[in-house]
Design an enzyme around this catalytic site. Structure first.
Site, PDB file in Angstrom:
ATOM      1  N   GLU A 170       0.827  -1.213   0.000  1.00  0.00           N
ATOM      2  CA  GLU A 170       0.000   0.000   0.000  1.00  0.00           C
ATOM      3  C   GLU A 170       0.862   1.264   0.000  1.00  0.00           C
ATOM      4  OE1 GLU A 170      -3.077   0.473  -0.613  1.00  0.00           O
ATOM      5  OE2 GLU A 170      -3.547  -1.649  -0.694  1.00  0.00           O
ATOM      6  N   TYR A 194      -5.622   7.146   4.275  1.00  0.00           N
ATOM      7  CA  TYR A 194      -5.730   6.158   3.202  1.00  0.00           C
ATOM      8  C   TYR A 194      -5.041   4.849   3.603  1.00  0.00           C
ATOM      9  CZ  TYR A 194      -5.027   3.611  -1.038  1.00  0.00           C
ATOM     10  OH  TYR A 194      -5.006   2.603  -1.960  1.00  0.00           O
ATOM     11  N   ASP A 234      -9.129   6.552  -2.879  1.00  0.00           N
ATOM     12  CA  ASP A 234      -7.970   7.048  -3.628  1.00  0.00           C
ATOM     13  C   ASP A 234      -8.483   7.709  -4.913  1.00  0.00           C
ATOM     14  OD1 ASP A 234      -8.778   4.937  -5.183  1.00  0.00           O
ATOM     15  OD2 ASP A 234      -6.841   3.925  -5.237  1.00  0.00           O
TER      16      ASP A 234
END
Ligand code: SF4
Length: 346
Positions: free
Chosen positions: A16, A99, A117
């Site tokens: 990520e 996020y 996103d």
């Protein structure tokens, strides 16, 4: 994707972080290299920062690597090597913005947090016909609220991955493949034949330009390299000494002599190298490199933490940013003809 082979939080976390600002295809080889070098959080925590930056080299946005490293140390010392599963605790670790926190908690631990996103913003604006500017934080908050409401609470991780994948493969920015889309019937833009109107994004603010003069200072067979400070852009990376010139950028015929003369450095020009341009997130860089010969060994640059003389062959072992790698590559083959000039500052 290699990070989907198991659902362990470590690999999900690393992937990520790497996927921020970088495309999936580009990330895969870096991810494999990183996992091979640091297969678990303890190995990452024990590593030297310079080694982490070296393995990361080429991916850019180096603060991501430094934060990964710092967070790994905090996880090992403060949480016995286990990632905290609490939103509040996790978001206090370096590099865990909303996020990343939501992505890791939902994908690794199945907690009901929606990730938003660029892909999800675009899909949501089409699904719900949201015409607000996607650059605005208010629009992002609005879409976050909607996604938090509609997330599948039984499989939030799968839901998030499905949304990201839909954005990457079907609901594309310019030409969405609506014919293949499983959300056709739910999509307000598709149903009203207005897909082309969404999303709306205002024009970006033009980036400023910065000119840097860079010196390949050679003493016999060695070159001077310096380490950037531990804070700020490209922190902790090695480079050839460089100076930013005041804005606006000064073109390609900058005077390099006064910059060295002011620092008491005597050198003569061997060759001028072709200028290099590079676009960073917040500015465009024009770098003008000079290859110079000097007899001085003791050279101090106030702007840098430390410096050393190294053989050309040793450069590949040090973490350097992409512009320096470009410079190393062109300096092997190219140069710009110049008349031989000497600094007369003795
Ligand atoms: Fe995107 Fe088209 Fe699917 Fe709507 S129908 S979500 S615009 S791909």
């Amino acid at each position: 994707m290699p990070w989907r082979e198991d659902r362990g939080w470590y690999k999900i976390w690393i992937s990520e972080i790497m996927l921020q600002q970088t495309r999936v295809q580009q990330v895969v080889p870096y991810f494999l290299r990183f996992i091979q070098a640091f297969p678990d959080v303890k190995k990452l925590a024990r590593a030297r920062q310079e080694k982490v930056l070296q393995v990361w080299e080429g991916l850019g946005y180096y603060s991501r690597a430094r934060n990964l490293h710092l967070a790994a140390r905090m996880i090992v010392t403060g949480f016995q090597g286990e990632l905290p599963r609490d939103d509040g605790l996790l978001s206090r670790l370096p590099g865990f913005g909303p996020y990343t926190t939501h992505a890791v908690l939902s994908i690794a631990f199945n907690q009901p947090y929606a990730v938003v996103d660029g892909n999800v913003l675009r899909i949501a604006s089409r699904l719900f016909k949201i015409r607000n500017d996607l650059r605005s934080s208010l629009t992002r908050k609005k879409i976050q609220k909607i996604m938090d409401m509609i997330i599948d609470r039984k499989s939030p991780g799968l839901f998030n991955e499905a949304m990201m994948e839909l954005g990457a493969l079907i609901c594309l920015p310019l030409y969405p493949l609506c014919i293949q889309c499983p959300l056709q019937e739910l999509c307000a833009a598709f149903q009203s034949h207005t897909v082309a109107k969404y999303p709306y994004k205002s024009k970006p603010v033009p980036k400023p330009s910065i000119t840097n003069i860079t010196f390949l200072l050679q003493n016999r067979k060695k070159f001077l390299i310096v380490k950037r400070p531990q804070r700020g852009l490209l922190a902790g990376l090695w480079e050839f000494p460089s100076y930013s010139l005041p804005l606006p950028s000064g073109g390609k015929d900058q005077k390099w002599e006064p910059l060295l003369k002011d620092r008491g450095i005597k050198a003569h020009l061997i060759r001028r190298l072709p200028a290099i341009t590079h676009s960073y997130t917040h500015f465009n860089l024009l770098l003008i490199p000079y290859h110079l010969q000097t007899e001085q060994r003791k050279i101090k640059f106030e702007e840098y933490d430390t410096g050393k003389w190294v053989l050309w062959s040793a450069l590949k072992k040090l973490p350097m940013h992409r512009v320096m790698r470009k410079l190393i590559a062109i300096s092997k083959t190219e140069s710009v003809p110049v008349s031989k000039r000497k600094i007369k500052n003795s």
